[in-house]
Scaffold this active site. Structure first.
Site, PDB file in Angstrom:
ATOM      1  N   GLN A 157       0.848  -1.195   0.000  1.00 44.74           N
ATOM      2  CA  GLN A 157       0.000   0.000   0.000  1.00 44.74           C
ATOM      3  C   GLN A 157       0.886   1.248   0.000  1.00 44.74           C
ATOM      4  OE1 GLN A 157      -3.457  -0.530   3.037  1.00 44.74           O
ATOM      5  NE2 GLN A 157      -1.913  -2.036   3.563  1.00 44.74           N
ATOM      6  N   CYS A 182      -1.988  13.843 -14.431  1.00 45.48           N
ATOM      7  CA  CYS A 182      -2.916  14.933 -14.692  1.00 45.48           C
ATOM      8  C   CYS A 182      -4.262  14.655 -14.012  1.00 45.48           C
ATOM      9  CB  CYS A 182      -3.103  15.043 -16.210  1.00 45.48           C
ATOM     10  SG  CYS A 182      -4.410  16.178 -16.690  1.00 45.48           S
ATOM     11  N   CYS A 230      -3.460  18.226 -21.996  1.00 42.66           N
ATOM     12  CA  CYS A 230      -4.805  18.802 -21.915  1.00 42.66           C
ATOM     13  C   CYS A 230      -4.892  20.053 -21.050  1.00 42.66           C
ATOM     14  CB  CYS A 230      -5.799  17.756 -21.400  1.00 42.66           C
ATOM     15  SG  CYS A 230      -5.667  17.480 -19.630  1.00 42.66           S
ATOM     16  N   HIS A 249      -1.401   1.758  -4.158  1.00 44.52           N
ATOM     17  CA  HIS A 249      -1.775   3.169  -4.002  1.00 44.52           C
ATOM     18  C   HIS A 249      -0.864   4.119  -4.771  1.00 44.52           C
ATOM     19  CE1 HIS A 249      -4.008   1.957  -0.027  1.00 44.52           C
ATOM     20  NE2 HIS A 249      -4.700   1.671  -1.119  1.00 44.52           N
TER      21      HIS A 249
HETATM   22  C1  BJW Z   1       4.655  -1.351  12.391  1.00 39.27           C
HETATM   23  C2  BJW Z   1       5.816  -0.780  12.781  1.00 39.27           C
HETATM   24  C3  BJW Z   1       6.950  -1.541  12.560  1.00 39.27           C
HETATM   25  C4  BJW Z   1       4.212   0.683  13.237  1.00 39.27           C
HETATM   26  N1  BJW Z   1       6.828  -2.710  12.002  1.00 39.27           N
HETATM   27  N2  BJW Z   1       4.456  -2.502  11.828  1.00 39.27           N
HETATM   28  C5  BJW Z   1     -15.113  -1.013   2.197  1.00 39.27           C
HETATM   29  C6  BJW Z   1     -15.439  -0.850   3.541  1.00 39.27           C
HETATM   30  C7  BJW Z   1     -15.270   0.398   4.157  1.00 39.27           C
HETATM   31  C8  BJW Z   1     -14.787   1.501   3.452  1.00 39.27           C
HETATM   32  C9  BJW Z   1     -14.458   1.331   2.143  1.00 39.27           C
HETATM   33  C10 BJW Z   1     -14.626   0.104   1.535  1.00 39.27           C
HETATM   34  N3  BJW Z   1     -14.222   0.226   0.220  1.00 39.27           N
HETATM   35  C11 BJW Z   1     -13.798   1.488   0.023  1.00 39.27           C
HETATM   36  C12 BJW Z   1     -13.955   2.189   1.162  1.00 39.27           C
HETATM   37  C13 BJW Z   1     -13.591   3.639   1.327  1.00 39.27           C
HETATM   38  C14 BJW Z   1     -12.109   3.841   1.584  1.00 39.27           C
HETATM   39  C15 BJW Z   1     -11.736   3.178   2.911  1.00 39.27           C
HETATM   40  O1  BJW Z   1     -11.221   2.080   2.976  1.00 39.27           O
HETATM   41  N4  BJW Z   1     -11.905   3.890   4.002  1.00 39.27           N
HETATM   42  C16 BJW Z   1     -11.520   3.346   5.336  1.00 39.27           C
HETATM   43  C17 BJW Z   1     -10.784   4.406   6.109  1.00 39.27           C
HETATM   44  C18 BJW Z   1     -12.728   2.802   6.016  1.00 39.27           C
HETATM   45  N5  BJW Z   1     -11.297   3.317   0.497  1.00 39.27           N
HETATM   46  C19 BJW Z   1     -11.103   3.987  -0.635  1.00 39.27           C
HETATM   47  O2  BJW Z   1     -11.615   5.074  -0.829  1.00 39.27           O
HETATM   48  C20 BJW Z   1     -10.234   3.328  -1.680  1.00 39.27           C
HETATM   49  N6  BJW Z   1     -10.870   3.373  -2.972  1.00 39.27           N
HETATM   50  C21 BJW Z   1     -11.854   2.536  -3.304  1.00 39.27           C
HETATM   51  O3  BJW Z   1     -12.223   1.649  -2.578  1.00 39.27           O
HETATM   52  O4  BJW Z   1     -12.385   2.770  -4.573  1.00 39.27           O
HETATM   53  C22 BJW Z   1     -13.647   2.206  -4.852  1.00 39.27           C
HETATM   54  C23 BJW Z   1     -14.666   3.265  -4.497  1.00 39.27           C
HETATM   55  C24 BJW Z   1     -14.681   4.426  -5.209  1.00 39.27           C
HETATM   56  C25 BJW Z   1     -15.631   5.399  -4.890  1.00 39.27           C
HETATM   57  C26 BJW Z   1     -16.510   5.186  -3.838  1.00 39.27           C
HETATM   58  C27 BJW Z   1     -16.456   3.997  -3.113  1.00 39.27           C
HETATM   59  C28 BJW Z   1     -15.522   3.027  -3.454  1.00 39.27           C
HETATM   60  C29 BJW Z   1      -8.942   4.104  -1.868  1.00 39.27           C
HETATM   61  C30 BJW Z   1      -8.074   4.093  -0.650  1.00 39.27           C
HETATM   62  C31 BJW Z   1      -6.835   4.962  -0.884  1.00 39.27           C
HETATM   63  C32 BJW Z   1      -5.995   5.110   0.375  1.00 39.27           C
HETATM   64  N7  BJW Z   1      -5.020   6.128   0.150  1.00 39.27           N
HETATM   65  C33 BJW Z   1      -4.019   6.376   1.180  1.00 39.27           C
HETATM   66  C34 BJW Z   1      -3.169   7.592   0.710  1.00 39.27           C
HETATM   67  C35 BJW Z   1      -2.238   7.179  -0.422  1.00 39.27           C
HETATM   68  C36 BJW Z   1      -1.487   8.345  -0.955  1.00 39.27           C
HETATM   69  C37 BJW Z   1      -0.546   8.938   0.041  1.00 39.27           C
HETATM   70  O5  BJW Z   1       0.323   8.253   0.600  1.00 39.27           O
HETATM   71  O6  BJW Z   1      -0.649  10.134   0.248  1.00 39.27           O
HETATM   72  O7  BJW Z   1      -3.193   5.222   1.347  1.00 39.27           O
HETATM   73  S1  BJW Z   1      -4.680   6.645   2.803  1.00 39.27           S
HETATM   74  C38 BJW Z   1      -3.409   5.795   3.668  1.00 39.27           C
HETATM   75  O8  BJW Z   1      -3.947   4.598   4.306  1.00 39.27           O
HETATM   76  C39 BJW Z   1      -2.450   5.299   2.579  1.00 39.27           C
HETATM   77  C40 BJW Z   1      -2.094   3.928   3.081  1.00 39.27           C
HETATM   78  O9  BJW Z   1      -1.587   3.134   2.032  1.00 39.27           O
HETATM   79  C41 BJW Z   1      -3.399   3.449   3.655  1.00 39.27           C
HETATM   80  C42 BJW Z   1      -3.254   2.312   4.631  1.00 39.27           C
HETATM   81  O10 BJW Z   1      -2.532   2.678   5.747  1.00 39.27           O
HETATM   82  P1  BJW Z   1      -1.499   1.650   6.379  1.00 39.27           P
HETATM   83  O11 BJW Z   1      -0.420   1.338   5.432  1.00 39.27           O
HETATM   84  O12 BJW Z   1      -2.218   0.496   6.952  1.00 39.27           O
HETATM   85  O13 BJW Z   1      -0.828   2.555   7.521  1.00 39.27           O
HETATM   86  P2  BJW Z   1      -1.361   2.899   8.979  1.00 39.27           P
HETATM   87  O14 BJW Z   1      -0.636   4.112   9.428  1.00 39.27           O
HETATM   88  O15 BJW Z   1      -2.827   2.914   9.042  1.00 39.27           O
HETATM   89  O16 BJW Z   1      -0.879   1.654   9.870  1.00 39.27           O
HETATM   90  C43 BJW Z   1       0.493   1.422  10.137  1.00 39.27           C
HETATM   91  C44 BJW Z   1       0.612   0.135  10.908  1.00 39.27           C
HETATM   92  O17 BJW Z   1       1.980  -0.141  11.075  1.00 39.27           O
HETATM   93  C45 BJW Z   1      -0.010   0.191  12.317  1.00 39.27           C
HETATM   94  O18 BJW Z   1      -0.840  -0.931  12.502  1.00 39.27           O
HETATM   95  C46 BJW Z   1       1.206   0.106  13.246  1.00 39.27           C
HETATM   96  O19 BJW Z   1       0.957  -0.616  14.458  1.00 39.27           O
HETATM   97  C47 BJW Z   1       2.183  -0.629  12.379  1.00 39.27           C
HETATM   98  N8  BJW Z   1       3.597  -0.389  12.682  1.00 39.27           N
HETATM   99  N9  BJW Z   1       5.524   0.496  13.309  1.00 39.27           N
HETATM  100  C48 BJW Z   1       5.611  -3.186  11.640  1.00 39.27           C
HETATM  101  N10 BJW Z   1       8.142  -1.023  12.930  1.00 39.27           N
HETATM  102 ZN    ZN Z   2      -4.029  15.964 -19.015  1.00 37.33          ZN
END
Ligand code: BJW
Ligand code: ZN
Length: 244
Positions: A98, A124, A148, A116
């Site tokens: 991710q 764009c 564009c 991601h």
């Molecule tokens: C350690 C450690 C160490 C600490 N060793 N571990 C189904 C159900 C509910 C909601 C939805 C669903 N389907 C879609 C949704 C909506 C939404 C969503 O999921 N929302 C939730 C918050 C509920 N999803 C979306 O919108 C996605 N799109 C989609 O589904 O399209 C279809 C659609 C379209 C239109 C309408 C509806 C559906 C897109 C999601 C995009 C996420 N983007 C981000 C930003 C990316 C760009 C950027 O970087 O700026 O991605 S948000 C952010 O969260 C980023 C990450 O990849 C993502 C996940 O986070 P991650 O990696 O898990 O990090 P943390 O910080 O949360 O956790 C870190 C962990 O590490 C912790 O557990 C620590 O304990 C641990 N840790 N040190 C190992 N040393």
């Molecule tokens: Zn363009």
């Protein structure tokens, strides 16, 4: 415990791994959520959206520029390297991340499914075409797309946006056909990525979670390995090499 895990790994021909921000934490890249989490004073839900970009592109670009600079200065850690080495020990290995920081590739992992996107590229807002790689963005004068005229944005997936269809299909295919699935350093709350370990488990895979904190996935996991991935993953690799 590591001996047992090594046996499980050794007996599996097909492994899939999902990583999240936690795997890069030991490289100095902040996570999004949790105690040490949050990029500055903003939550991803407030800045990683098209609405935020449309309302205030300057602030969103300042946030991304700051993150780009930090990511450009860090190195992969032993967790990234352990996964790159594990791939060479296993016949069929899929690495799904991710993360947008590119650290798996920097550690030598060749095939990485970046769910991601990648923070170092621009695209764009209108026609979605990727812009030439070396464009630095001045937040007060955002360059226009050469095709564009639309504004350039980072080539990452924001909330409410679809993931690349081929990349997510390939990730689900890997999850649903593997025998062993690792969920590493992710809070397992952002979908559709968070559905991958669940799909793997439902399809019969053994599920191993590596995370210092418990997550919604922990109770479902066959093995929950509490600890930083930079320590846990190299120990798995070491046990695997000792017992093969
Ligand atoms: C350690 C450690 C160490 C600490 N060793 N571990 C189904 C159900 C509910 C909601 C939805 C669903 N389907 C879609 C949704 C909506 C939404 C969503 O999921 N929302 C939730 C918050 C509920 N999803 C979306 O919108 C996605 N799109 C989609 O589904 O399209 C279809 C659609 C379209 C239109 C309408 C509806 C559906 C897109 C999601 C995009 C996420 N983007 C981000 C930003 C990316 C760009 C950027 O970087 O700026 O991605 S948000 C952010 O969260 C980023 C990450 O990849 C993502 C996940 O986070 P991650 O990696 O898990 O990090 P943390 O910080 O949360 O956790 C870190 C962990 O590490 C912790 O557990 C620590 O304990 C641990 N840790 N040190 C190992 N040393
Ligand atoms: Zn363009």
């Amino acid at each position: 415990m590591y001996e047992e895990i090594a046996k499980v790994v050794r007996n599996c021909g097909k492994i899939a791994v999902l990583t999240g921000a936690g795997i890069s934490a030991e490289s100095g890249v902040p996570t999004f959520r949790g105690k040490e989490g949050l990029w500055g004073k903003f939550r991803p839900e407030e800045l990683a959206t098209m609405d935020a970009f449309m309302a205030n592109p300057e602030i969103v670009w300042e946030w991304y520029n700051w993150r780009r600079q930090l990511i450009g200065e860090v190195q992969p850690n032993p967790g990234h390297y352990a996964l790159a080495e594990l791939a060479s020990e296993i016949d069929d290995f899929s690495l799904i991340t991710q993360n947008v920081d590119g650290l798996h590739r920097a550690a030598g992992s060749r095939e990485v499914l970046e769910l991601h996107g990648n923070i170092m590229f621009n695209k764009c807002v209108k026609c979605n075409r990727r812009a030439p790689e070396d464009i630095d963005i001045d937040p007060s004068n955002i360059p226009a797309c050469e095709h564009c005229g639309g504004s350039l944005r980072p080539d990452v997936v924001w909330f409410g946006e679809m993931l690349d269809r081929e990349v997510i299909s390939e990730a689900f295919r890997a999850a649903e056909t593997c025998e062993l699935f690792f969920s590493v350093g992710t809070s397992a709350i952002v979908h559709p990525a968070a559905s991958l370990p669940i799909s793997a488990k439902q399809a019969g895979a053994t599920l191993i979670e590596v995370n210092p904190e418990r997550t919604p996935l922990s109770d479902l996991a066959d093995y929950y390995l509490a600890g930083p991935s930079g320590e846990v993953l190299p120990q798995i690799l070491e046990a695997l090499r000792e017992h093969s």
